[in-house]
Design a protein around this motif. Sequence first.
Motif, PDB file in Angstrom:
ATOM      1  N   UNK A 284       0.792  -1.205  -0.158  1.00 46.62           N
ATOM      2  CA  UNK A 284      -0.032  -0.103   0.100  1.00 46.62           C
ATOM      3  C   UNK A 284       0.790   1.214  -0.021  1.00 46.62           C
ATOM      4  N   UNK A 285       1.942   1.237   0.835  1.00 46.18           N
ATOM      5  CA  UNK A 285       2.790   2.554   0.653  1.00 46.18           C
ATOM      6  C   UNK A 285       3.502   2.459  -0.620  1.00 46.18           C
ATOM      7  N   UNK A 286       4.028   1.564  -1.185  1.00 49.51           N
ATOM      8  CA  UNK A 286       4.543   1.571  -2.603  1.00 49.51           C
ATOM      9  C   UNK A 286       3.666   2.264  -3.747  1.00 49.51           C
ATOM     10  N   UNK A 287       2.416   1.559  -3.442  1.00 47.52           N
ATOM     11  CA  UNK A 287       1.158   2.244  -4.438  1.00 47.52           C
ATOM     12  C   UNK A 287       0.935   3.715  -4.307  1.00 47.52           C
ATOM     13  N   UNK A 288       0.951   4.218  -3.021  1.00 46.65           N
ATOM     14  CA  UNK A 288       0.880   5.599  -2.765  1.00 46.65           C
ATOM     15  C   UNK A 288       2.165   6.246  -3.068  1.00 46.65           C
ATOM     16  N   UNK A 289       3.208   5.719  -3.075  1.00 41.92           N
ATOM     17  CA  UNK A 289       4.511   6.264  -3.408  1.00 41.92           C
ATOM     18  C   UNK A 289       4.482   6.645  -4.837  1.00 41.92           C
ATOM     19  N   UNK A 290       4.102   5.453  -5.908  1.00 38.72           N
ATOM     20  CA  UNK A 290       4.165   5.768  -7.180  1.00 38.72           C
ATOM     21  C   UNK A 290       3.006   7.039  -7.555  1.00 38.72           C
ATOM     22  N   UNK A 291       1.905   6.948  -6.920  1.00 38.93           N
ATOM     23  CA  UNK A 291       0.882   7.791  -7.062  1.00 38.93           C
ATOM     24  C   UNK A 291       1.402   9.241  -6.651  1.00 38.93           C
ATOM     25  N   UNK A 292       1.702   9.519  -5.455  1.00 37.64           N
ATOM     26  CA  UNK A 292       2.097  10.762  -5.152  1.00 37.64           C
ATOM     27  C   UNK A 292       3.307  11.401  -5.485  1.00 37.64           C
ATOM     28  N   UNK A 293       4.237  10.569  -5.892  1.00 36.70           N
ATOM     29  CA  UNK A 293       5.530  11.029  -6.697  1.00 36.70           C
ATOM     30  C   UNK A 293       5.175  11.515  -7.953  1.00 36.70           C
ATOM     31  N   UNK A 294       4.445  10.543  -8.607  1.00 33.66           N
ATOM     32  CA  UNK A 294       3.911  10.973 -10.048  1.00 33.66           C
ATOM     33  C   UNK A 294       3.221  12.290 -10.042  1.00 33.66           C
ATOM     34  N   UNK A 295       2.213  12.502  -9.174  1.00 38.89           N
ATOM     35  CA  UNK A 295       1.406  13.689  -9.308  1.00 38.89           C
ATOM     36  C   UNK A 295       2.236  14.739  -8.595  1.00 38.89           C
ATOM     37  N   UNK A 296       2.770  14.814  -7.591  1.00 42.59           N
ATOM     38  CA  UNK A 296       3.247  15.736  -6.808  1.00 42.59           C
ATOM     39  C   UNK A 296       4.677  15.886  -6.691  1.00 42.59           C
TER      40      UNK A 296
ATOM     41  N   UNK B  39       8.825  14.422  -6.221  1.00 43.22           N
ATOM     42  CA  UNK B  39       9.806  13.388  -5.448  1.00 43.22           C
ATOM     43  C   UNK B  39       9.768  13.854  -3.864  1.00 43.22           C
ATOM     44  N   UNK B  40       9.571  15.215  -3.648  1.00 43.81           N
ATOM     45  CA  UNK B  40       9.565  15.769  -2.124  1.00 43.81           C
ATOM     46  C   UNK B  40       8.278  15.711  -1.445  1.00 43.81           C
ATOM     47  N   UNK B  41       7.364  14.837  -2.160  1.00 37.38           N
ATOM     48  CA  UNK B  41       6.190  14.824  -1.294  1.00 37.38           C
ATOM     49  C   UNK B  41       6.467  14.300   0.174  1.00 37.38           C
ATOM     50  N   UNK B  42       5.635  14.963   1.161  1.00 40.76           N
ATOM     51  CA  UNK B  42       5.913  14.571   2.508  1.00 40.76           C
ATOM     52  C   UNK B  42       5.458  13.127   2.694  1.00 40.76           C
ATOM     53  N   UNK B  43       6.449  12.700   3.534  1.00 39.56           N
ATOM     54  CA  UNK B  43       6.069  10.956   3.697  1.00 39.56           C
ATOM     55  C   UNK B  43       4.986  10.746   4.594  1.00 39.56           C
ATOM     56  N   UNK B  44       4.713  11.616   5.444  1.00 44.29           N
ATOM     57  CA  UNK B  44       3.285  11.553   6.244  1.00 44.29           C
ATOM     58  C   UNK B  44       2.268  11.484   5.125  1.00 44.29           C
ATOM     59  N   UNK B  45       2.061  12.342   4.012  1.00 48.64           N
ATOM     60  CA  UNK B  45       1.244  12.253   2.851  1.00 48.64           C
ATOM     61  C   UNK B  45       1.154  10.813   2.298  1.00 48.64           C
TER      62      UNK B  45
END
Length: 201
Positions: free
Chosen positions: A9-21, A23-29
């Motif tokens: 789930x964290x890896x899925x979220x990583x792909x999504x949020x880094x793609x959209x926002x 590389x520096x997207x907050x880890x808490x997000x």
Amino acid sequence: MTGIDPRNALLDATELLIALRGIEVPLRDIAAEAGQRNNSAVNYYFGSRANLIDAAVERRIAEMETERFERLAQHEADGTGHDVYALVDMLVRPIADLARTGRSTHYARFLEIVRTHPAITDAARLDAPDRTAVRIISTRLATRLDGPDAVRRIEWMRSAMFALLADQERRIEQHSGNPGTTEDIVTMLVGLLTAQRVSYQ
């Protein structure tokens, strides 16, 4: 969250949020997107942002390596195993297929953002057993180009590949415009690799 693997789930979220926002997207997000109440979930499972990105890149490598080996075998059988178009196609198609088959909608955009990360750029990674097919393809490309700038052209091609695949993936998801075909992308990349220098006087 019963039955959901928190690491995936964290890896899925990583792909999504880094793609959209980025590389520096907050880890808490990323943790929140993955359904984790603990803001330090990324550090718990991966130790650091760098390790998280590394894991997100590596997660899909095995699947794509299998496909590339199958394609290598097919091209060896029909005598095109050293053809530049075939070699580039083997690099491009497994990534393109992720978006086209619905298995992932953000991986190409994720790769475009993290393309300078060591998980992508570290030459030593090509010696890892899980990247044998990529190493074979890259070595054959360098041999076919056989010039002083062969390695640099392959690096440029890789950056262009990520950008073109990311744009295609974006268009597929948003149903906006013509996403083009994988063949279009491969043809453009082959042109980049094999273009002759033009001298303007």
